[in-house]
Design an enzyme around this catalytic site. Sequence first.
Site, short mmCIF file in Angstrom:
data_model
loop_
_atom_site.label_atom_id
_atom_site.label_comp_id
_atom_site.label_asym_id
_atom_site.label_seq_id
_atom_site.Cartn_x
_atom_site.Cartn_y
_atom_site.Cartn_z
N ARG A 234 0.87 -1.18 0.00
CA ARG A 234 0.00 0.00 0.00
C ARG A 234 0.90 1.22 0.00
O ARG A 234 1.94 1.23 0.67
CB ARG A 234 -0.92 0.03 1.23
CG ARG A 234 -2.05 -0.98 1.17
CD ARG A 234 -3.07 -0.64 0.08
NE ARG A 234 -4.17 -1.57 -0.02
CZ ARG A 234 -4.25 -2.59 -0.88
NH1 ARG A 234 -3.28 -2.81 -1.74
NH2 ARG A 234 -5.33 -3.36 -0.91
N HIS B 138 -1.14 0.47 -9.73
CA HIS B 138 -1.74 -0.46 -8.76
C HIS B 138 -2.40 -1.64 -9.50
O HIS B 138 -3.58 -1.92 -9.33
CB HIS B 138 -2.75 0.27 -7.86
CG HIS B 138 -3.18 -0.51 -6.66
ND1 HIS B 138 -3.70 0.09 -5.52
CD2 HIS B 138 -3.20 -1.84 -6.40
CE1 HIS B 138 -4.01 -0.84 -4.63
NE2 HIS B 138 -3.72 -2.03 -5.15
N GLU C 107 -3.58 7.66 -4.08
CA GLU C 107 -4.08 7.25 -5.40
C GLU C 107 -5.48 7.84 -5.59
O GLU C 107 -6.26 7.87 -4.65
CB GLU C 107 -4.17 5.71 -5.46
CG GLU C 107 -2.84 5.02 -5.42
CD GLU C 107 -2.97 3.49 -5.38
OE1 GLU C 107 -4.07 2.97 -5.60
OE2 GLU C 107 -1.96 2.83 -5.12
N1 LIG Z 1 -0.49 -4.15 -5.62
C1 LIG Z 1 -1.49 -5.02 -5.66
O1 LIG Z 1 -2.19 -5.13 -6.66
C2 LIG Z 1 -1.77 -5.89 -4.50
C3 LIG Z 1 -1.41 -5.50 -3.23
N2 LIG Z 1 -1.63 -6.33 -2.16
C4 LIG Z 1 -1.17 -5.88 -0.85
O2 LIG Z 1 -0.01 -6.64 -0.50
C5 LIG Z 1 0.11 -6.70 0.91
C6 LIG Z 1 0.44 -8.13 1.35
O3 LIG Z 1 -0.59 -9.02 1.02
P1 LIG Z 1 -0.58 -10.50 1.63
O4 LIG Z 1 0.77 -11.07 1.59
O5 LIG Z 1 -1.65 -11.24 0.99
O6 LIG Z 1 -0.96 -10.21 3.13
P2 LIG Z 1 -0.82 -11.21 4.33
O7 LIG Z 1 -1.72 -10.69 5.41
O8 LIG Z 1 -0.95 -12.62 3.89
O9 LIG Z 1 0.71 -11.01 4.81
C7 LIG Z 1 1.18 -9.83 5.38
C8 LIG Z 1 2.38 -10.17 6.24
O10 LIG Z 1 2.89 -8.94 6.75
C9 LIG Z 1 3.27 -9.16 8.10
N3 LIG Z 1 3.33 -7.90 8.83
C10 LIG Z 1 2.32 -7.26 9.48
N4 LIG Z 1 2.79 -6.14 10.05
C11 LIG Z 1 4.11 -6.08 9.76
C12 LIG Z 1 5.13 -5.14 10.07
N5 LIG Z 1 4.91 -4.05 10.83
N6 LIG Z 1 6.38 -5.35 9.57
C13 LIG Z 1 6.64 -6.45 8.81
N7 LIG Z 1 5.71 -7.39 8.51
C14 LIG Z 1 4.45 -7.19 8.98
C15 LIG Z 1 2.21 -10.13 8.62
O11 LIG Z 1 2.66 -10.81 9.79
C16 LIG Z 1 2.02 -11.05 7.44
O12 LIG Z 1 2.87 -12.17 7.49
C17 LIG Z 1 -1.20 -6.12 1.47
O13 LIG Z 1 -1.00 -4.76 1.77
C18 LIG Z 1 -2.14 -6.18 0.28
O14 LIG Z 1 -3.15 -5.24 0.38
C19 LIG Z 1 -2.17 -7.57 -2.31
C20 LIG Z 1 -2.56 -8.00 -3.55
C21 LIG Z 1 -2.45 -7.17 -4.73
O1 LIG Z 2 -6.09 -7.31 -3.51
C1 LIG Z 2 -5.58 -6.23 -3.15
O2 LIG Z 2 -5.32 -5.96 -1.96
C2 LIG Z 2 -5.28 -5.20 -4.15
O3 LIG Z 2 -4.54 -4.29 -3.93
C3 LIG Z 2 -6.00 -5.35 -5.44
O4 LIG Z 2 -5.22 -5.84 -6.45
C4 LIG Z 2 -6.57 -4.01 -5.80
O5 LIG Z 2 -7.54 -4.16 -6.77
P1 LIG Z 2 -8.86 -3.27 -6.83
O6 LIG Z 2 -9.74 -3.76 -5.76
O7 LIG Z 2 -8.49 -1.85 -6.57
O8 LIG Z 2 -9.37 -3.54 -8.19
#
Ligand SMILES: NC(=O)C1=CN([C@@H]2O[C@H](COP(=O)(O)OP(=O)(O)OC[C@H]3O[C@@H](n4cnc5c(N)ncnc54)[C@H](O)[C@@H]3O)[C@@H](O)[C@H]2O)C=CC1
Ligand SMILES: O=C(O)C(=O)[C@H](O)COP(=O)(O)O
Length: 350
Positions: free
Chosen positions: A208, A254, A237
Amino acid sequence: MKVIVDNKIPYIREAVEQIADEVVYLSGSGFTAGNVRDADALVIRTRTRCNRELLEGSKVKFIATATIGFDHIDVDYCREAGIEWQNCPGCNAGSVEQYLHSVLLLLKRRKGMRLEDTCLGIVGVGHVGSRVERMARSLGLRVLLNDPPRADRGEAGFVDLSVLARECDMITFHTPLNRNGKYDTFHLADAGFFAELQRKPLIINTSRGEVIETLALLDALKTGRISDAVIDTWENEPDINLELLQQVFLGTPHIAGYSADGKSNATRMALEALCRFFHLQADFKIVPPALPPMTYSSDPEEAFLQVYDPTRDSDALKRHPEEFERLRGNYPLRREIVSSAIGGGRETIF
Ligand SMILES: NC(=O)C1=CN([C@@H]2O[C@H](COP(=O)(O)OP(=O)(O)OC[C@H]3O[C@@H](n4cnc5c(N)ncnc54)[C@H](O)[C@@H]3O)[C@@H](O)[C@H]2O)C=CC1
Ligand SMILES: O=C(O)C(=O)[C@H](O)COP(=O)(O)O
């Protein structure tokens, strides 16, 4: 049951119209207190802020967000109001891994980075971070992991952020956006973090935007404290910092999670959650449409980049930053294909 659905969630219409008595489609920013008042459930994306302002006085009992992140949901307000919600853990983690894999190949090809001599730091090792870890190790990188919540649960193999700052040539962020508490990640990478860096690392953010303090990142780029950056998620954003966009190696709108596979997982998981909550039979299939056949290079790295090269998304955003939301909204969803499936000869897949 009346459900309001974000009109940019793909592959959802046929299934949700079987499940609900009434379905209304709105743009993510078009959800208002007035039009959600008589809805029983919302199916949203990151573009709908679910807070008191939107939900107070409404009939809404359940919110499904077809995303991994849920920082757009005010979970304290939902608890107070008795509104249940569900995100889709891991739904598009494979897509973010694909994005990172392509980025590493581009760094090798365009910047001459020797991956086997590179130390990668991963901050946040959950669904996405652990896939990135496996992929990076398979490409020969040395990997250091930082995840205080997991370390505090007694899991082994994690180091402090200060070790990443000292040893890494590249640092990638995969934490949730936590705005308070012991594991607060708002501006986790601030001026203090950048001041500690010893090896001029390249910084990658697909988590994020608010996890990195934009002006501190920009300053670190200008002063050479970091060598470069790859940014998919931005503060504010779609009104992103344009100077930062033009300076980074890759700046994308994103879309790291925008594979057809990830989006269809998200749609399926969101609808399954809706059915569970309302005790309805979940009797639908969500599958991404087949893509036309394509011929791939016999060079596996070339073929991997044929499947997905983030340069095209970065170039489009750099040319038209004002179209941030349109580039996302009209995104040609890509497929996730692993390099092993396309190596070893010119072949046609799909
Ligand atoms: N750019 C994009 O399109 C996408 C972005 N995301 C974002 O990616 C991020 C990660 O997603 P996931 O791996 O599925 O989440 P997740 O919840 O599976 O893993 C997050 C990890 O971060 C750790 N964590 C929490 N606080 C922390 C801190 N202060 N310092 C270090 N580690 C910490 C947690 O213990 C956990 O292991 C989320 O912010 C999600 O919204 C996810 C999918 C798509
Ligand atoms: O799954 C997440 O977390 C993401 O950041 C998504 O890829 C964002 O997709 P939208 O919901 O904005 O289409």
